[in-house]
Design an enzyme around this catalytic site. Sequence first.
Site, PDB file in Angstrom:
ATOM      1  N   ALA A 156     -43.596  33.056 -33.195  1.00 36.11           N
ATOM      2  CA  ALA A 156     -45.048  33.593 -33.106  1.00 36.11           C
ATOM      3  C   ALA A 156     -44.771  34.781 -32.226  1.00 36.11           C
ATOM      4  O   ALA A 156     -43.759  34.733 -31.497  1.00 36.11           O
ATOM      5  CB  ALA A 156     -45.976  32.877 -32.713  1.00 36.11           C
ATOM      6  N   LEU A 157     -45.684  35.686 -32.055  1.00 45.29           N
ATOM      7  CA  LEU A 157     -45.536  36.900 -31.261  1.00 45.29           C
ATOM      8  C   LEU A 157     -47.015  36.981 -30.549  1.00 45.29           C
ATOM      9  O   LEU A 157     -48.149  36.406 -31.038  1.00 45.29           O
ATOM     10  CB  LEU A 157     -45.369  38.144 -32.211  1.00 45.29           C
ATOM     11  CG  LEU A 157     -44.180  38.299 -32.738  1.00 45.29           C
ATOM     12  CD1 LEU A 157     -44.255  39.054 -33.832  1.00 45.29           C
ATOM     13  CD2 LEU A 157     -43.118  39.086 -31.746  1.00 45.29           C
ATOM     14  N   HIS A 164     -49.754  40.092 -38.541  1.00 50.14           N
ATOM     15  CA  HIS A 164     -50.982  39.356 -38.728  1.00 50.14           C
ATOM     16  C   HIS A 164     -52.082  39.976 -38.315  1.00 50.14           C
ATOM     17  O   HIS A 164     -53.269  39.970 -38.838  1.00 50.14           O
ATOM     18  CB  HIS A 164     -50.995  37.794 -38.563  1.00 50.14           C
ATOM     19  CG  HIS A 164     -50.151  37.211 -39.463  1.00 50.14           C
ATOM     20  ND1 HIS A 164     -50.363  36.570 -40.816  1.00 50.14           N
ATOM     21  CD2 HIS A 164     -48.928  36.604 -39.233  1.00 50.14           C
ATOM     22  CE1 HIS A 164     -49.574  36.096 -41.289  1.00 50.14           C
ATOM     23  NE2 HIS A 164     -48.560  35.880 -40.422  1.00 50.14           N
ATOM     24  N   GLU A 214     -38.373  33.315 -42.050  1.00 54.63           N
ATOM     25  CA  GLU A 214     -39.463  32.996 -42.337  1.00 54.63           C
ATOM     26  C   GLU A 214     -39.672  33.078 -44.084  1.00 54.63           C
ATOM     27  O   GLU A 214     -40.177  34.114 -44.229  1.00 54.63           O
ATOM     28  CB  GLU A 214     -40.717  33.603 -41.464  1.00 54.63           C
ATOM     29  CG  GLU A 214     -40.689  33.021 -40.150  1.00 54.63           C
ATOM     30  CD  GLU A 214     -41.941  33.679 -39.269  1.00 54.63           C
ATOM     31  OE1 GLU A 214     -42.922  34.334 -40.122  1.00 54.63           O
ATOM     32  OE2 GLU A 214     -42.189  33.459 -38.144  1.00 54.63           O
ATOM     33  N   HIS A 217     -43.282  34.339 -44.878  1.00 56.75           N
ATOM     34  CA  HIS A 217     -43.988  35.617 -44.398  1.00 56.75           C
ATOM     35  C   HIS A 217     -43.787  36.811 -45.089  1.00 56.75           C
ATOM     36  O   HIS A 217     -42.597  37.420 -45.025  1.00 56.75           O
ATOM     37  CB  HIS A 217     -43.524  35.656 -42.775  1.00 56.75           C
ATOM     38  CG  HIS A 217     -44.520  36.960 -42.166  1.00 56.75           C
ATOM     39  ND1 HIS A 217     -45.463  36.675 -41.248  1.00 56.75           N
ATOM     40  CD2 HIS A 217     -44.195  38.043 -42.418  1.00 56.75           C
ATOM     41  CE1 HIS A 217     -46.130  37.970 -40.750  1.00 56.75           C
ATOM     42  NE2 HIS A 217     -45.298  38.752 -41.622  1.00 56.75           N
TER      43      HIS A 217
END
Length: 295
Positions: A156-157, A164, A214, A217
């Site tokens: 995650a960022l 997102h 991923e 994604h």
Amino acid sequence: MKKWVFLLVMLLPLGCEAIQQEPQAINVEYSNTGDQAREAAPQKKAPTKTQTKAQTIKVTKSQVYQGNLLLVNKQYPVHEEGVTADVVNLFRDKELTQGYVVLDKTIRLSQDVAQKFQTMVNAAAKEGVSSFMISSGYRDNKEQGQLYKSMGADYALPAGYSEHNLGLSLDIGSTQTEMNRAPEGKWLQKNAWAYGFILRYPKDKTEITGIKYEPWHFRYVGLPHSAIMQEKNLTLEQYLDFLKEQKKVSATVEGKAYEVSYYPVSGNTSIPVPVGRSYELSGNNMDGVIVTLLP
Ligand SMILES: [Zn+2]
């Protein structure tokens, strides 16, 4: 003098089982044009004087931070104006979610992207692949912050640094099994580009994206960009660099001709586009805009 470099690249025939739904080939031509050579498209010394008339469009700095081609990663955060304006709640919009499942009531996404996704899902269903699920879409900064805490930096960022947060990305699952093995995952890896989507964090590009593989994604970038990226095996980072280098790229997808040009933008900038030709404009979230002349 204008230097032309022509490269004709044929796409591998994409499995013949699809009934003329999929593009058979993408032709991509690159041309390095000097800035002064932009206004008229050279027609290989055409005997007639048919020159394309250009109109000028004005581009402001804020447009660098808006559009479908924004690069968002650890280096380049989402600017306020970059968040897609048409985010809708998919759970409440039954018309937009026919043929697939949304994980829960909170799933939101750009309406335009949701429509494109639906078109793609319908195409997959015709080939017997029909167990799609959207497990995440648009996230606001608060949600992203929580996710970053729980998932960690590999997956995650931080808030504001995730695609997102734009509304253009979605995590797609299969209701059958994990995406790595699911027919849905395989179908998307092969076909998503034809609908404007890209697998954003591929297995062989983790050093470039900084994100682990991923398979779920996907990011909407639109045509012809997704087609060129697929054909040349480029991540969004690489594609934007490529456009900057080439300045102008012509692509033919499904027999339709596009022209993609990069322009640096520092302050207000004037850009020539042919009169009467439809175009799309997107920033790269770094230093310029990409003008896409549509078929
Ligand atoms: Zn994601």
